[in-house]
Design an enzyme around this catalytic site. Structure first.
Site, short mmCIF file in Angstrom:
data_model
loop_
_atom_site.label_atom_id
_atom_site.label_comp_id
_atom_site.label_asym_id
_atom_site.label_seq_id
_atom_site.Cartn_x
_atom_site.Cartn_y
_atom_site.Cartn_z
N ASP A 1 -21.21 -28.01 31.25
CA ASP A 1 -22.27 -27.74 30.25
C ASP A 1 -22.94 -29.04 29.77
O ASP A 1 -24.11 -29.04 29.37
CB ASP A 1 -21.70 -27.02 29.03
CG ASP A 1 -20.62 -26.00 29.35
OD1 ASP A 1 -19.90 -26.18 30.34
OD2 ASP A 1 -20.48 -25.04 28.58
N ASP B 1 -22.89 -31.50 22.22
CA ASP B 1 -23.91 -30.44 22.28
C ASP B 1 -25.22 -30.81 21.60
O ASP B 1 -26.07 -29.94 21.38
CB ASP B 1 -23.36 -29.15 21.65
CG ASP B 1 -22.38 -28.46 22.57
OD1 ASP B 1 -22.63 -28.42 23.78
OD2 ASP B 1 -21.35 -27.96 22.07
N1 GLY Z 1 -21.45 -24.46 26.16
C1 GLY Z 1 -20.67 -23.32 26.01
C2 GLY Z 1 -21.02 -22.14 26.84
O1 GLY Z 1 -21.77 -22.18 27.79
O2 GLY Z 1 -20.46 -21.12 26.53
#
Ligand code: GLY
Length: 405
Positions: A180, A119
């Site tokens: 994601d 992330d």
């Molecule tokens: N990356 C986590 C979400 O979109 O909840």
């Protein structure tokens, strides 16, 4: 027999056209909607910034059951509030917005060494990336390059992808990659340009290519999690984590895909990525379960539609992505994307989604869904809904047909 029918139909058609025109005439111009939404977002966010000012580790996360929920920089959302402050400062360069943007951005810096999450793009590019873009503060460059190296350490060349999560879901996954993850590639594209080290770009391109091949179904909806076999480098599991079912279209996952391939096209000029983004947009905008205001239900296949919750965060991400994508496609598609984005912005800026000043834990938008199957962050404000909403407003403010200059 035809004549009387036509004579009767003509006034009816005129009346309908007039009624529609009057309805639109009474609508506030979209430029005013955008300007007012940005102004009230700034006031709400200044309240939020003041609230956490003295807690030097805190970053806003959500608001649930009447309680503020914050996190430290480790949480994947830590970069969104600083990034939001940068967008607000870009629109209204007030010294207090600049001071808060700097203060909250600094809280995320230590994540540049974090090699345990994919992330880092969310965390660092939304915060330090926007800081660098708006202030040319060269210290940001080092933070971002260190972060890009940390993110690259999660790339396995024999699989061709960045690993998203370290955990294996109780032994079910060997090498999990979530859709994601596409959102974290922008940091790598930037790092390649900035440093001249093409390996950052190669990693991003390989990740985007493998994701395009293995995450998407024939209708261009995407799976949430694909786990790869570490020996064969091929998918051995396709599942959901935050969606309704393994075969369903979790709304935010679709939004991440749309946004991710739009960025991949911008950064590479590779038309395969443009085609992918256009096909994802087609899936979303023509889906029978997409509501008329284009704020999706939390999952396109949630079983109780139309009684299911909407996800404002997915709506905001799709809106921001469509505004960017509208600049890369032909006039007809471009106009369609901007019509949808206008509808989304009007809806999100209305009292249906925008909280009263000082309410909603000082978040801008209500009604997002974080992880419904896990019973976490359901129908609450979320910091990334606010970030992508303000990004979309900022983008809209530069598009003439959305009232921008
Ligand atoms: N990356 C986590 C979400 O979109 O909840």
């Amino acid at each position: 027999m035809k004549q009387p029918h036509s004579l009767f139909a003509l006034p009816v058609v005129c009346l309908l056209v007039l009624t529609a025109a009057c309805g639109r005439a009474h609508e506030k111009p979209i430029g005013e909607v955008v300007d007012q939404a940005l102004a009230s977002a700034a006031e709400q966010s200044l309240r939020m910034a003041a609230k956490y000012e003295s807690d030097s580790l805190a970053l806003p996360r959500s608001y649930a059951d009447g309680q503020d929920v914050s996190s430290d920089s480790r949480w994947w959302c830590s970069g969104f509030f600083p990034g939001l402050l940068w967008y607000l400062y870009e629109n209204d360069p007030r010294p207090e917005l600049l001071a808060y943007a700097r203060q909250y951005t600094a809280r995320v810096e230590r994540e540049k060494y974090n090699t345990h999450t994919h992330d880092l793009g969310f965390m660092l590019y939304c915060s330090f990336g926007n800081a660098l873009r708006l202030t040319a503060d060269t210290a940001c460059r080092e933070v971002l390059l260190t972060g890009a190296r940390s993110l690259s350490s999660r790339y396995n060349p024999s699989i061709g992808l960045i690993r998203s999560w370290d955990h294996t879901n109780g032994g079910q996954w060997q090498y999990p990659v979530i859709i994601d993850n596409m959102m974290n590639l922008e940091l790598l594209f930037w790092a390649a340009r900035e440093s001249g080290d093409a390996s950052f770009r190669d990693i991003a391109v390989s990740h985007a290519d493998h994701t395009m091949e293995h995450h998407f179904r024939p209708d261009f909806s995407t799976v949430h999690v694909v786990s790869y076999d570490t020996v064969t480098a091929m998918p051995h599991a396709r599942q959901t984590h935050q969606g309704f079912a393994d075969g369903s279209a979790w709304a935010r996952g679709q939004a991440w895909g749309l946004y991710g391939y739009t960025v991949a096209y911008r950064e590479t000029g590779d038309r395969r990525y443009l085609e992918q983004a256009v096909q994802i947009a087609r899936f979303l905008l023509s889906h029978p379960n997409m509501p008329g205001d284009y704020i999706p239900y939390w999952d396109f296949n949630a079983p109780g539609i139309p009684g299911e919750l909407r996800d404002a965060s997915a709506g905001a991400i799709i809106c921001s992505a469509l505004i960017e994508l509208s600049g890369y496609v032909d006039d007809v598609l471009s106009a369609q994307y901007l019509r949808v984005a206008e509808k989304q912005l009007r809806t999100l800026a209305s009292p249906q989604y925008t909280a009263e000043p000082g309410a909603n834990g000082d978040f801008i938008l209500m009604h997002s869904v974080g992880h419904l199957p896990g019973g976490s962050e359901v129908d609450v404000p979320l910091t990334y809904a606010d970030y992508y909403y303000v990004e979309a407003l900022t983008r809209a403010s530069r598009i003439p047909s959305l009232g921008g200059k």
